[in-house]
Design an enzyme around this catalytic site. Structure first.
Site, short mmCIF file in Angstrom:
data_model
loop_
_atom_site.label_atom_id
_atom_site.label_comp_id
_atom_site.label_asym_id
_atom_site.label_seq_id
_atom_site.Cartn_x
_atom_site.Cartn_y
_atom_site.Cartn_z
CG ASN A 183 -1.74 1.25 1.36
OD1 ASN A 183 -1.76 2.07 0.44
ND2 ASN A 183 -2.43 1.40 2.47
CD1 TRP A 184 3.52 1.08 -3.03
CD2 TRP A 184 3.38 2.31 -4.91
NE1 TRP A 184 4.19 0.40 -4.03
CE2 TRP A 184 4.12 1.14 -5.19
CE3 TRP A 184 3.16 3.23 -5.94
CZ2 TRP A 184 4.64 0.87 -6.46
CZ3 TRP A 184 3.68 2.95 -7.20
CH2 TRP A 184 4.41 1.79 -7.46
CE LYS A 185 -0.27 3.20 4.79
NZ LYS A 185 -0.28 3.30 6.24
CG HIS A 204 -5.94 1.88 5.01
ND1 HIS A 204 -5.54 2.80 5.95
CD2 HIS A 204 -4.91 1.00 4.89
CE1 HIS A 204 -4.32 2.50 6.36
NE2 HIS A 204 -3.91 1.40 5.74
CD GLU A 244 -3.13 5.47 6.62
OE1 GLU A 244 -3.10 5.58 5.39
OE2 GLU A 244 -2.21 4.96 7.30
CD GLU A 279 -3.56 -2.46 7.10
OE1 GLU A 279 -2.46 -2.73 6.60
OE2 GLU A 279 -4.15 -1.38 6.91
N GLY A 299 2.31 2.25 10.86
CA GLY A 299 3.26 3.35 10.76
C GLY A 299 3.92 3.72 12.08
CB SER A 336 5.00 -1.85 12.12
OG SER A 336 4.61 -0.51 12.36
N GLY A 381 2.84 -1.17 4.29
CA GLY A 381 2.88 0.26 4.02
C GLY A 381 4.30 0.71 3.74
P1 13P Z 1 2.92 0.33 7.71
O1 13P Z 1 3.45 -0.95 7.12
O2 13P Z 1 3.70 1.54 7.24
O3 13P Z 1 2.78 0.25 9.20
O4 13P Z 1 1.44 0.55 7.13
C1 13P Z 1 0.54 -0.49 7.19
C2 13P Z 1 -0.63 -0.14 6.38
O5 13P Z 1 -1.39 0.76 6.71
C3 13P Z 1 -0.86 -0.88 5.14
O6 13P Z 1 -2.12 -0.65 4.63
#
Ligand code: 13P
Length: 250
Positions: free
Chosen positions: A9-11, A95, A97, A167, A173, A212, A233
């Site tokens: 997930n590149w966000k 997600h 977020e 998640e 993150g 993470s 992420g």
């Molecule tokens: P991280 O791997 O940066 O913690 O993010 C996880 C995530 O939100 C994947 O969708």
């Protein structure tokens, strides 16, 4: 036997130049020496770039969101049909977020799952509890509600066509990963919740862990019986790290 599935997930990261370097490094570094299914979920404007660089490879590409609507006066929204035109196979839905920052409710997420499935794309349905929910002992209740919203709107059959990503919000993150035991317990809970409706669908359901995941912890997480890969992420933006994580999903 469930397949392992690792998705990046590149966000809201990347650029034409950075994506090209990353994708070329993934193609070169992964070659054919891996067993998992792999996908990268890019921001919308870069889907055409993914399609052109990844066509003919084993790496699939997908999006990070989709509208619940098919088309219409919804300024700024993107439909699942549009994503399909760009060769997407997967779409991340719900997600944390988006739930936290854009007010996506369990009900809206369920509508989005339905819209994505209607285009024969695979939703990656994200579920997970916040820290205060874990600490007050209601994590399973929260995740149960998130799953039940999709079950009641789409029916159990939807779970034959989607992937779940567990998640925990407190692990995203933050560098604070759930332990393999903590994650396994929730994955088993999720599978059990689905099994109460259909044992065969539950048995075949791919459940990713996200939060993470790094090269140093991926193998231990993926070795748990109900963890079928990861939604990655930060580490999905670093070619060597993502490659190592994919290799850990053997
Ligand atoms: P991280 O791997 O940066 O913690 O993010 C996880 C995530 O939100 C994947 O969708």
């Amino acid at each position: 036997m469930r397949r392992k599935f690792v998705a990046g997930n590149w966000k809201m990261h990347g650029s034409l130049a950075a994506n090209e370097a990353l994708l070329r490094a993934l193609l070169a570094g992964l070659g054919n020496g891996y067993a998992a299914e792999v996908c990268v979920c890019a921001p919308f404007p870069y889907l055409a770039q993914c399609a052109s660089l990844l066509a003919g490879s084993r790496i699939a590409w997908g999006a990070q969101n989709a509208s619940q609507h098919d088309h219409g006066a919804y300024t700024g929204e993107v439909s699942a049909a549009m994503l399909r035109e760009f060769g997407c196979r997967h779409v991340i839905v719900g997600h944390s977020e988006r739930r936290a920052l854009y007010g996506e409710t369990d009900g809206l997420v369920a509508e989005k799952v339905s819209a994505v499935l209607a285009q024969s794309l695979v939703p990656i349905l994200c579920v997970g509890e916040r820290l205060e929910e874990r600490e007050s002992g209601v994590a399973e209740q929260v995740i149960g509600h998130q799953l039940d919203a999709v079950l009641s709107h789409c029916g159990i059959g939807a779970f034959a066509g989607l992937v779940v990503a567990y998640e925990p919000v407190w692990a995203i993150g933050t560098g604070r990963t759930a332990t393999p035991e903590q994650a396994q317990a929730v994955h088993a809970f999720i599978r059990g919740r689905i099994a109460a409706h259909d044992a065969a669908i539950a048995q075949a359901l791919v459940i990713q862990y996200g939060g993470s995941v790094k090269p140093g912890n991926a193998a231990q997480l993926f070795a748990q019986p109900d963890i079928d890969g990861g939604l990655i992420g930060g580490a999905s933006l670093v070619a060597e790290d993502f490659i190592e994580i994919v290799r850990a999903a053997a």
